[in-house]
Design an enzyme around this catalytic site. Structure first.
Site, short mmCIF file in Angstrom:
data_model
loop_
_atom_site.label_atom_id
_atom_site.label_comp_id
_atom_site.label_asym_id
_atom_site.label_seq_id
_atom_site.Cartn_x
_atom_site.Cartn_y
_atom_site.Cartn_z
N PRO A 2 -38.45 -11.46 -71.63
CA PRO A 2 -37.68 -10.53 -72.18
C PRO A 2 -37.95 -9.58 -73.46
CG PRO A 2 -36.91 -12.55 -71.93
CD PRO A 2 -38.30 -12.60 -72.27
N GLU A 3 -38.27 -8.38 -73.71
CA GLU A 3 -38.04 -8.10 -74.97
C GLU A 3 -37.42 -6.66 -73.95
OE1 GLU A 3 -41.18 -6.98 -77.12
OE2 GLU A 3 -42.39 -8.74 -77.09
N LYS A 59 -32.32 -5.91 -76.31
CA LYS A 59 -31.59 -7.65 -75.44
C LYS A 59 -30.87 -8.30 -75.01
CE LYS A 59 -36.04 -8.10 -78.90
NZ LYS A 59 -37.20 -10.19 -79.73
N ARG A 251 -45.50 -15.67 -85.55
CA ARG A 251 -46.49 -15.51 -84.49
C ARG A 251 -47.43 -14.91 -84.36
NH1 ARG A 251 -41.33 -15.30 -81.01
NH2 ARG A 251 -42.47 -15.95 -79.52
#
Length: 261
Positions: A2-3, A59, A251
């Site tokens: 989920p973005e 989101k 990240r």
DNA sequence: TTCCATGTTCCGCA
DNA sequence: TTGCGGAACATGGA
């Protein structure tokens, strides 16, 4: 997964399957997913009522419950929705809405970074969290985006990841946006030209829309997208140079050193 | 077995 | 005081 594009697909999924049916009860197999609400309170807020509309910001997904508060869903890293008729309960179900006629909507989340809650008013929630504009909303104007970026320091990747600047981008689509605008993820904000910021603004919208369209029609992303080549040593679809991997803004980041500058 | 993961929040430091 | 970078969170899957 989920973005923003995936959450938009979940929003449409709720619209398509779960509106206008009476909720008989709410089950909470794992209460750790709840934020600021107890399982009995969630059941009381939804039982006997219907879901009537949806709203998404970045989101964050809000589902309006008739004569009640809004159901709030955040998908974290591994959240998912599954609408089903009887049969198997999805393995990682954390909250399940039981509708009449044995229909169910399950919120699943293996990793528990998601959240289910109740909110009085989405606008108030968005303001309190100080979320940036949603890039698919008409309020996401070039000047607004430019000013939001210019107010920040540091590397462009870290800034685009911040939900306070733009709401909805995550690790994958920040990399995709930077790749498609040929901007290096470590480039400081101060060294971006206005033309590059305008290009970022257009590209964010285009990338997200393409991902939503492809996802909606069950097609793979274009081969020209970095997202389809997220592996060290893959060839850059634009120039054939090896794709590099590094940790940036905490990240894993993939980029093409040959043309992202 | 070991490593990695599409998100958010909190803490320490500048 | 503000803002940035990195660690922590919890757990499944490759």
């Amino acid at each position: 997964m989920p973005e923003l594009p995936e959450v938009e697909i979940y929003r449409r999924y709720v619209e398509k399957h779960a509106l206008r049916q009476r909720i008989e009860r709410v089950r909470v197999p794992d209460r750790r997913i709840l934020r600021g609400v107890t399982a009995p309170a969630l059941d009381r807020a939804l039982r006997g009522r219907r879901l009537v509309s949806t709203r998404r910001h970045g989101k964050h997904l809000f589902v309006q419950v008739e004569r009640s508060e809004w159901l709030y869903l955040h998908f974290g890293m591994t959240g998912d929705l599954h609408y089903y008729s009887d049969g198997e309960t999805p393995r990682f179900s954390k909250v399940i809405l039981d509708f009449t006629r044995n229909r169910h909507l399950a919120f699943e989340d293996a990793r528990l970074f998601g959240a289910v809650s109740l909110v009085h008013e989405p606008e108030e929630f968005i303001a309190r969290k100080r979320l940036g504009a949603d890039p698919l909303d008409e309020t996401f104007k070039p000047a607004l985006f430019r000013d939001a970026l210019r107010a920040r320091r540091g590397a462009i990747k870290a800034v685009l990841m911040s939900q306070l600047v733009v709401a909805g981008l995550g690790n994958l689509y920040v990399d995709e946006t930077l790749y498609q605008t040929s901007i290096h993820p470590l480039r400081p904000i101060a060294k971006l030209t206005d033309a590059e910021i305008a290009s970022l603004h257009r590209t964010i919208k285009r990338v997200l829309n393409v991902v939503i369209e492809r996802n909606e029609s069950n097609r793979d992303l274009p081969r020209s997208f970095l997202t389809t080549h997220r592996a060290e040593g893959e060839s850059c679809p634009k120039c054939g140079a090896p794709i590099l991997r590094a940790v940036i803004a905490g990240r894993t980041t993939y980029y093409c050193d040959a043309h992202q500058r």
